[in-house]
Scaffold this active site. Structure first.
Site, mmCIF file in Angstrom:
data_model
loop_
_atom_site.group_PDB
_atom_site.id
_atom_site.type_symbol
_atom_site.label_atom_id
_atom_site.label_comp_id
_atom_site.label_asym_id
_atom_site.label_seq_id
_atom_site.Cartn_x
_atom_site.Cartn_y
_atom_site.Cartn_z
ATOM 1 N N CYS A 94 -6.235 -3.391 7.101
ATOM 2 C CA CYS A 94 -7.494 -2.682 7.333
ATOM 3 C C CYS A 94 -8.496 -3.230 6.278
ATOM 4 C CB CYS A 94 -6.973 -1.288 6.881
ATOM 5 S SG CYS A 94 -6.656 -1.181 4.854
ATOM 6 N N CYS B 168 0.707 -1.252 0.094
ATOM 7 C CA CYS B 168 -0.043 -0.058 0.109
ATOM 8 C C CYS B 168 0.872 1.337 -0.017
ATOM 9 C CB CYS B 168 -0.993 -0.072 1.328
ATOM 10 S SG CYS B 168 -2.172 1.321 1.381
#
Length: 391
Positions: free
Chosen positions: A220, A123
């Site tokens: 997440c 990410c």
């Protein structure tokens, strides 16, 4: 109005620009958590022109019911609340498609290959430090700031250097090894000199509503911790049953998918009384093609060297100049150990440990630190499967 005690505890964050702070635009990546919120608030208090940015990385409606997810609907609301309370603009960017392709799909592919991925690094490497950084530049920002616990210093020649955070317990340099020189030139990490307790004190001093918000402990997009469910949906072949065998190929049991196993795992193997060995067994290898989980004694996990691909080198010398002595971490929580790294004729990089390491898993990262200054990050790469040996 701040009282005397509050003013005394105020931090003055200097980002190192040679122009008035009011004319220095800083985009802050705001996840809705304490760290990024304090980063934005401190920079605003210090006089910078702050623009808060929160990334919507997956379906917000689904995420609203999931507390603890770093980019869920509640966190978007929390980030906006901090920005409104401090008085700086805040925007939400829809990166759902990009995140799915660059991070979630990659995560599922890695498990299907029998690897153990680190989606937070992917990410940072793709969405945050590529796409968001590009957006910040398009907004004529002078810098992109994040709440990572890592330090950025400038050498005598003006080159920026990535360093471990002052707080070893919160240091996130392992997850930022893929940061390039060009990205590092634009990035700022205001929390690198703080420990987490001081960050929370600053949140309380600034009156931020998220001051006591707990840290997110999960990936997440997998807030319930059930990553196998995600992989099973995207790559069902990784959940197909198979055999658990020893290194000689003797079948010891069955499993419900290689996605439930990682290199070095000891518990939950499911072979019970069928294990007739005199010592505990660990997962030593995953074979996705045959759907086999291979187990063996702990000694079988000892790894003298590894191969890396997609290496990012931040050091002062070139890897092609010959072996370089470094300190390395193959897991975020470990203490760096001595090793030598060298480029190979095939274009990857070989790491030779001074002492064999246990539980090395393809898909994880190996991060290099300077042996003369263990705080300095020299780069790192992704641990690749070993090439088959010639017969």
């Amino acid at each position: 109005m701040m009282d005397q005690a509050t003013t005394a505890n105020r931090l003055d964050i200097d980002l190192g620009f040679d122009k008035p702070r009011a004319e220095t635009r800083v985009v802050v990546a705001m996840s809705g958590g304490v760290d990024s919120s304090v980063t934005a608030a401190l920079l605003h208090e210090a006089g910078y022109e702050v623009v808060g940015m929160t990334l919507q990385l997956y379906d917000q409606g689904e995420a609203m019911a999931r507390k603890g997810a770093c980019c869920a609907g509640q966190d978007i609301y929390d980030a906006r609340r901090v920005a409104d309370g401090m008085g700086f603009p805040h925007y939400v960017l829809d990166y759902e498609s990009r995140f799915r392709d660059a991070v979630i799909e990659d995560f599922a592919d890695a498990y299907a290959r029998g690897e153990t991925p680190i989606p937070c690094v992917r990410c940072n490497q793709t969405v945050k430090f590529t796409d968001l950084l590009t957006t910040a530049r398009e907004l004529d920002a002078d810098a992109l700031a994040t709440g990572h616990y890592v330090r950025r210093t400038v050498e005598a020649d003006g080159a920026p250097t990535l360093r471990r955070a002052v707080d070893d317990g919160k240091d996130q340099s392992y997850f930022l090894f893929a940061t390039t020189h060009a990205q590092l030139d634009f990035l700022r990490f205001p929390l690198g000199d703080l420990d987490k307790s001081e960050t929370r004190r600053q949140a309380q001093r600034l009156g931020l509503a998220i001051a006591d918000k707990p840290d997110s402990q999960d990936i997440c997009f997998v807030p319930d911790g059930d990553y196998a469910r995600i992989v099973r949906r995207l790559r069902p072949e990784a959940a197909e049953p198979g055999e658990i065998v020893d290194r000689d190929g003797t079948v010891l049991g069955r499993h419900d998918g290689i996605i439930h196993y990682t290199i070095g795992q000891r518990r939950g193997l499911g072979i019970g009384g069928r294990d007739t060995s005199s010592e505990p067994l660990y997962v030593v290898r995953l074979e996705p093609e045959s759907r086999r989980v291979v187990v063996g004694p702990r000694a079988a996990l000892a790894t003298p060297d590894i191969l890396l691909d997609q290496v990012n080198w931040l050091g002062g010398t070139r890897l092609s100049d010959g072996p370089a002595k470094v300190l390395v971490k193959i897991r975020n929580t470990m203490t760096p150990v001595p090793a030598a790294v060298e480029a190979t004729p095939l274009g990857d990089v070989e790491v030779r440990f001074e002492q064999p390491q246990h539980g090395v898993s393809p898909g994880q990262a190996c991060v290099f630190y300077d042996p003369a200054d263990a705080s300095r990050v020299l780069g790192g790469g992704w641990i690749a499967p070993r090439r088959p040996q010639a017969a």
